[in-house]
Write an enzyme that holds these catalytic residues in place. Structure first.
Site, PDB file in Angstrom:
ATOM      1  N   SER A 131      -3.100  -8.203  -3.051  1.00  0.00           N
ATOM      2  CA  SER A 131      -2.621  -8.812  -4.296  1.00  0.00           C
ATOM      3  C   SER A 131      -3.305 -10.149  -4.592  1.00  0.00           C
ATOM      4  O   SER A 131      -2.825 -10.954  -5.389  1.00  0.00           O
ATOM      5  CB  SER A 131      -1.106  -9.020  -4.284  1.00  0.00           C
ATOM      6  OG  SER A 131      -0.453  -7.779  -4.141  1.00  0.00           O
ATOM      7  N   SER A 190      -4.703  -4.358   8.140  1.00  0.00           N
ATOM      8  CA  SER A 190      -3.445  -3.646   7.926  1.00  0.00           C
ATOM      9  C   SER A 190      -2.823  -3.095   9.200  1.00  0.00           C
ATOM     10  O   SER A 190      -2.147  -2.070   9.176  1.00  0.00           O
ATOM     11  CB  SER A 190      -3.650  -2.483   6.948  1.00  0.00           C
ATOM     12  OG  SER A 190      -3.932  -2.996   5.696  1.00  0.00           O
ATOM     13  N   ASP A 222      -4.038 -16.239   7.956  1.00  0.00           N
ATOM     14  CA  ASP A 222      -2.782 -15.879   8.609  1.00  0.00           C
ATOM     15  C   ASP A 222      -2.659 -16.615   9.935  1.00  0.00           C
ATOM     16  O   ASP A 222      -3.610 -16.654  10.717  1.00  0.00           O
ATOM     17  CB  ASP A 222      -2.731 -14.365   8.852  1.00  0.00           C
ATOM     18  CG  ASP A 222      -2.727 -13.577   7.546  1.00  0.00           C
ATOM     19  OD1 ASP A 222      -2.640 -14.204   6.468  1.00  0.00           O
ATOM     20  OD2 ASP A 222      -2.803 -12.335   7.607  1.00  0.00           O
ATOM     21  N   GLU A 244      -7.634   0.892   3.670  1.00  0.00           N
ATOM     22  CA  GLU A 244      -6.781   0.208   2.698  1.00  0.00           C
ATOM     23  C   GLU A 244      -7.108   0.598   1.247  1.00  0.00           C
ATOM     24  O   GLU A 244      -6.860  -0.163   0.321  1.00  0.00           O
ATOM     25  CB  GLU A 244      -6.923  -1.303   2.889  1.00  0.00           C
ATOM     26  CG  GLU A 244      -6.311  -1.767   4.181  1.00  0.00           C
ATOM     27  CD  GLU A 244      -6.891  -3.076   4.668  1.00  0.00           C
ATOM     28  OE1 GLU A 244      -6.154  -4.065   4.750  1.00  0.00           O
ATOM     29  OE2 GLU A 244      -8.091  -3.128   4.958  1.00  0.00           O
ATOM     30  N   GLU A 273      -6.031 -14.745  11.660  1.00  0.00           N
ATOM     31  CA  GLU A 273      -7.181 -14.119  11.001  1.00  0.00           C
ATOM     32  C   GLU A 273      -7.314 -14.638   9.584  1.00  0.00           C
ATOM     33  O   GLU A 273      -6.399 -15.240   9.029  1.00  0.00           O
ATOM     34  CB  GLU A 273      -7.016 -12.600  10.981  1.00  0.00           C
ATOM     35  CG  GLU A 273      -5.756 -12.151  10.247  1.00  0.00           C
ATOM     36  CD  GLU A 273      -5.788 -10.696   9.821  1.00  0.00           C
ATOM     37  OE1 GLU A 273      -6.873 -10.109   9.790  1.00  0.00           O
ATOM     38  OE2 GLU A 273      -4.722 -10.173   9.470  1.00  0.00           O
ATOM     39  N   ASN A 329      -8.351 -13.310   5.703  1.00  0.00           N
ATOM     40  CA  ASN A 329      -8.556 -12.156   4.828  1.00  0.00           C
ATOM     41  C   ASN A 329      -9.299 -12.658   3.604  1.00  0.00           C
ATOM     42  O   ASN A 329      -8.741 -13.417   2.820  1.00  0.00           O
ATOM     43  CB  ASN A 329      -7.218 -11.559   4.405  1.00  0.00           C
ATOM     44  CG  ASN A 329      -6.414 -11.116   5.612  1.00  0.00           C
ATOM     45  OD1 ASN A 329      -6.655 -10.073   6.183  1.00  0.00           O
ATOM     46  ND2 ASN A 329      -5.459 -11.944   6.026  1.00  0.00           N
TER      47      ASN A 329
END
Ligand SMILES: Nc1ncnc2c1ncn2[C@@H]1O[C@H](COP(=O)(O)OP(=O)(O)O)[C@@H](O)[C@H]1O
Ligand SMILES: [Mg+2]
EC number: 6.3.2.4
Length: 398
Positions: free
Chosen positions: A340, A196, A319, A15, A333, A335
């Site tokens: 952003s 991702s 999420d 990423e 999950e 993050n």
């Protein structure tokens, strides 16, 4: 004097580019009256750079050209305990220190940036830093460990089976049987520690399972296989705070173009030029999520608990997958450095990005103060206390 904030971005994960986007967005929104920003870009081959030219996204199109001109640096601790950004190699004459650092701000998604590795480096330097600490970063990054913790804390996660890819290779039939019995098809196969959607695929039968495990094994040694929710709504919720106080953002509903969100959906989806230039901001989404007040509250409450259960700090995005048939909410999950930084979920909640960044930096300084009250070492020299030679472990009682 302004607080000197070193924003660390780029890095060696898949990423990398998304991190550049997230970091430049954040830098543009930081209060420049209050903070002096030092950009620290880590290239894919782990070299650190700084300089004004790192702030313009256009410059990254010719990365070779950019890096041939940019200043190579290291972040280090001086003899007198200052954390500094220093030219690398050190010039024989003239100044080598470019700036001191008061707070580090890691904005790197994925491996080595979001998983506790960079955080450990910052701990050793003894510099305050924004976001999760080593333990919460690393547990949040490993989908297996994260699920174990949530399951043991009675937080809802989907059923799963996990193994090392070597275990699979030794006896694929045994694992196939176990997966069939415990989960049944279709299943989703994931590398345990990437992001991702890289290396993730779906399997409807044995043959596809084998292919999916082969694919995931390219990216991680640890593989997790999950029950696939077929009629699902994907909802994300961001949480801001620390172990003492947390708040939840509005929820977003994420719309993938395929069966599940791919890397392209997430980062190139809605951007007008079709390139990955807008980061998470460009994902197809509905804000606030259209799931009703009851479900929204439920998601927000679970989000706050899952943040604090791992000991997170700063801003994370949790999420969720809602199984529409069973009417059940599952944590998919967490993050700990979201794309952003999830600012687009806080603006509709009445918190402008500038304010949110300010709160993040203040939380880093608060953690430093909280920790300052703890003892990390004992001020004595055991060696100087010994009389009559060394006794080694024989005479020691600890
Ligand atoms: N158990 C599941 N059932 C259905 N879809 C899933 C499941 N797990 C993941 N997905 C889909 O795959 C996407 C990526 O999975 P995720 O676990 O979020 O990995 P990443 O860390 O790469 O984002 C999710 O956004 C979702 O669309
Ligand atoms: Mg995801």
């Amino acid at each position: 004097m302004r607080t000197r904030v070193a924003v660390i971005f780029g890095g060696v994960s898949v990423e990398h580019e998304v991190s550049v986007i997230s970091a430049l967005q954040a830098i543009q929104n930081m209060n420049q009256d209050k903070y002096e920003i030092i950009p620290l870009y880590i290239s894919k081959d782990r070299v650190w750079f700084t300089g004004e030219e790192m702030l313009d996204i256009e410059n990254y199109k010719d990365l070779k050209g950019l890096l041939s001109k940019a200043q190579k640096v290291v972040m280090a601790r001086t003899e007198d305990g200052k954390v500094v950004v220093q030219k690398e190699p050190r010039p024989r004459f003239g100044k080598s220190i470019l700036s001191e650092v008061d707070v580090a701000f890691p904005i790197i998604h994925g491996t080595f940036g979001e998983d506790g590795v960079l955080q450990g480096f910052l701990e050793l330097l003894n510099v305050p830093y924004v976001g999760c600490d080593v333990l919460s970063s690393s547990t949040g990054m490993d989908k297996v460990i994260m699920k174990n913790i949530y399951r043991d804390s009675d937080l809802p996660v989907l059923d799963y089976v996990w193994f090392y890819s070597t275990q699979w290779t030794e006896d694929p039939e045994a694992w196939t049987t176990k997966i069939k019995e415990k989960l049944d098809y279709p299943v989703i196969v994931k590398p345990a520690n990437l992001g991702s959607s890289v290396g993730i695929s779906k399997a409807e039968n044995e043959e596809e399972l084998e292919e999916a495990v082969d694919l995931a094994s390219k990216f991680a040694l640890k593989i997790v296989v999950e029950k696939m929710v077929q009629n699902m709504t994907e909802v994300n919720c961001s949480v801001l705070g620390d172990y003492e106080h947390v708040e939840a953002s509005v929820c977003e509903q994420v719309l993938g173009s395929d069966e599940f969100l791919s890397y392209e959906d997430k980062y190139a989806g809605g951007s007008k030029d079709g390139g990955a230039s807008k980061g998470m901001e460009s994902t197809n989404r509905v804000i606030p999520a259209e799931i009703g007040d009851g479900k929204t509250k439920e998601v927000q409450e679970i989000a706050k608990k899952s943040f604090q259960m791992l000991g997170c700090s700063g801003v994370s995005r949790i999420d969720f997958i809602i199984d529409n048939d069973a009417d059940k909410v599952y944590i998919n999950e967490i993050n700990t450095i979201p794309g952003s930084l999830s600012f687009y979920l806080w603006e509709p909640a009445g918190k402008p990005y500038k304010q949110m960044l300010d709160e993040l930096i203040q939380l880093a300084l608060k953690r430093e103060r909280d920790r300052g009250r703890l003892m990390f070492s004992i001020d004595s020299n055991l060696f100087s206390l010994q009389t009559g030679g060394s006794k080694g472990s024989k005479g020691s009682k600890r």
